[in-house]
Design a protein around this motif. Sequence first.
Motif, short mmCIF file in Angstrom:
data_model
loop_
_atom_site.label_atom_id
_atom_site.label_comp_id
_atom_site.label_asym_id
_atom_site.label_seq_id
_atom_site.Cartn_x
_atom_site.Cartn_y
_atom_site.Cartn_z
N ILE A 213 0.84 -1.21 0.00
CA ILE A 213 0.00 0.00 0.00
C ILE A 213 0.87 1.26 0.00
CG2 ILE A 213 -1.64 1.33 1.36
CD1 ILE A 213 -2.85 -1.35 2.27
N ASN A 214 1.91 1.24 0.80
CA ASN A 214 2.81 2.40 0.86
C ASN A 214 3.52 2.60 -0.47
OD1 ASN A 214 2.17 2.98 3.53
ND2 ASN A 214 3.77 1.62 4.34
N THR A 215 3.95 1.49 -1.10
CA THR A 215 4.64 1.59 -2.40
C THR A 215 3.70 2.16 -3.47
OG1 THR A 215 6.04 -0.28 -1.81
CG2 THR A 215 5.92 0.30 -4.14
N ARG A 216 2.47 1.70 -3.45
CA ARG A 216 1.49 2.18 -4.44
C ARG A 216 1.21 3.67 -4.23
NH1 ARG A 216 -3.99 -1.12 -6.01
NH2 ARG A 216 -4.55 0.11 -7.85
N ARG A 217 1.14 4.07 -2.99
CA ARG A 217 0.90 5.50 -2.72
C ARG A 217 2.06 6.35 -3.24
NH1 ARG A 217 -1.49 5.76 3.47
NH2 ARG A 217 -3.57 4.90 3.00
N LYS A 218 3.27 5.87 -3.02
CA LYS A 218 4.43 6.61 -3.52
C LYS A 218 4.42 6.69 -5.04
CE LYS A 218 7.46 5.50 0.37
NZ LYS A 218 8.71 4.81 0.79
N ARG A 219 4.04 5.55 -5.71
CA ARG A 219 4.00 5.55 -7.17
C ARG A 219 2.95 6.52 -7.69
NH1 ARG A 219 2.11 0.06 -9.74
NH2 ARG A 219 0.18 0.94 -8.90
N ASP A 220 1.78 6.49 -7.07
CA ASP A 220 0.72 7.41 -7.48
C ASP A 220 1.16 8.87 -7.28
OD1 ASP A 220 -0.82 5.23 -8.11
OD2 ASP A 220 -1.95 5.26 -6.21
N THR A 221 1.87 9.09 -6.21
CA THR A 221 2.34 10.46 -5.96
C THR A 221 3.32 10.90 -7.03
OG1 THR A 221 2.08 10.12 -3.58
CG2 THR A 221 3.48 11.93 -4.26
N LEU A 222 4.22 10.00 -7.43
CA LEU A 222 5.19 10.35 -8.48
C LEU A 222 4.49 10.60 -9.82
CD1 LEU A 222 8.05 7.80 -7.65
CD2 LEU A 222 8.05 10.28 -7.28
N ILE A 223 3.48 9.76 -10.14
CA ILE A 223 2.74 9.94 -11.40
C ILE A 223 2.04 11.29 -11.42
CG2 ILE A 223 0.81 9.07 -12.78
CD1 ILE A 223 1.61 6.24 -11.84
N MET A 224 1.39 11.63 -10.30
CA MET A 224 0.69 12.91 -10.22
C MET A 224 1.66 14.07 -10.34
SD MET A 224 -2.54 12.49 -10.08
CE MET A 224 -3.00 14.11 -9.52
N ALA A 225 2.83 13.93 -9.74
CA ALA A 225 3.82 14.99 -9.83
C ALA A 225 4.30 15.15 -11.26
CB ALA A 225 5.00 14.68 -8.90
N GLY A 226 4.51 14.02 -11.99
CA GLY A 226 4.94 14.10 -13.38
C GLY A 226 3.90 14.75 -14.26
N VAL A 227 2.63 14.38 -14.07
CA VAL A 227 1.55 14.96 -14.87
C VAL A 227 1.45 16.46 -14.65
CG1 VAL A 227 -0.94 14.97 -15.23
CG2 VAL A 227 0.27 12.80 -15.00
N VAL A 228 1.51 16.87 -13.38
CA VAL A 228 1.41 18.30 -13.07
C VAL A 228 2.58 19.06 -13.67
CG1 VAL A 228 1.44 19.97 -11.21
CG2 VAL A 228 0.04 17.92 -11.00
N SER A 229 3.77 18.48 -13.60
CA SER A 229 4.95 19.15 -14.15
C SER A 229 4.84 19.29 -15.66
CB SER A 229 6.22 18.37 -13.79
OG SER A 229 6.36 18.29 -12.39
N THR A 230 4.39 18.22 -16.34
CA THR A 230 4.26 18.26 -17.80
C THR A 230 3.24 19.31 -18.22
OG1 THR A 230 4.82 15.90 -17.90
CG2 THR A 230 3.75 16.87 -19.83
N CYS A 231 2.12 19.34 -17.55
CA CYS A 231 1.10 20.34 -17.87
C CYS A 231 1.62 21.76 -17.66
CB CYS A 231 -0.15 20.10 -17.03
SG CYS A 231 -1.01 18.57 -17.43
N SER A 232 2.36 21.94 -16.61
CA SER A 232 2.90 23.28 -16.33
C SER A 232 3.87 23.71 -17.42
CB SER A 232 3.61 23.28 -14.98
OG SER A 232 2.70 22.95 -13.95
N ILE A 233 4.71 22.76 -17.89
CA ILE A 233 5.68 23.09 -18.94
C ILE A 233 4.96 23.43 -20.25
CG2 ILE A 233 7.52 22.13 -20.37
CD1 ILE A 233 8.40 20.53 -17.87
#
Length: 242
Positions: A213-233
């Motif tokens: 569960i902790n690993t999945r949460r970390k992965r989801d957090t990284l995915i969300m961070a990547g999406v937000v960064s891409t949209c911002s760029i």
Amino acid sequence: MQRTSSPSQQPLLDETDMSIITNPTKSWDQLRKEARSLESEIESKLAALSKVGQSTGLDDIGQESETDELLKKLQLVITGMGDFIDKPSSTPTNPSMIHLLSRHKDILYDYTKEFRRVKGSIKAARDKANLMNQVQDEIRSFNTGGNRDNADYYLTERNRVESTHRMTDMILEQAYATRQDVSRQGRIMHGVNQRVGGVVSRIPGINNLISRINTRRKRDTLIMAGVVSTCSILIILYWLRT
């Protein structure tokens, strides 16, 4: 020859005392010995009076009178010495006699000045002793008349102290009770932690599940961070092109 007078000499006797005639038959040596004897006696009296002035100053009336009489006698002797120098006689007058007379006058002046100072000290000591006696009498009178008031005051203060002690005991009891509650809650929390640890250790799959569960949460957090960064760029590039 005219009689010399010391500028520091102050008359100790009044006109009535000065009218006393000394024995005209006394020689110069007799007058000189009498003056020295009186000076020695006056010095002893002044020393005794000084000790009295440093103590209470109450037993000094007789000594003051005796010293005053000795000073008067010394002045009469000095007057006789001056008369001896002034009157014509077969004995020639020499400068040493005049110098000796001036010396005796200076000594008389010093003794008179010291006598007045000692009298002032004795008077101050007597006034101080009288004042102390008055203060002690007032204190005794106050203590005699105010015993009841003092007893009431002490009783009131005692009641206040006892009330303060009772309040202090209550505060200490509350503090002890709070301490016991905190200790009991600490023991309860420690027991809960031990129980949870025991449950986790009994079910091995729970640790793996929690890790996933902790690993999945970390992965989801990284995915969300990547999406937000891409949209911002992309948004920034769009603004730059327009």
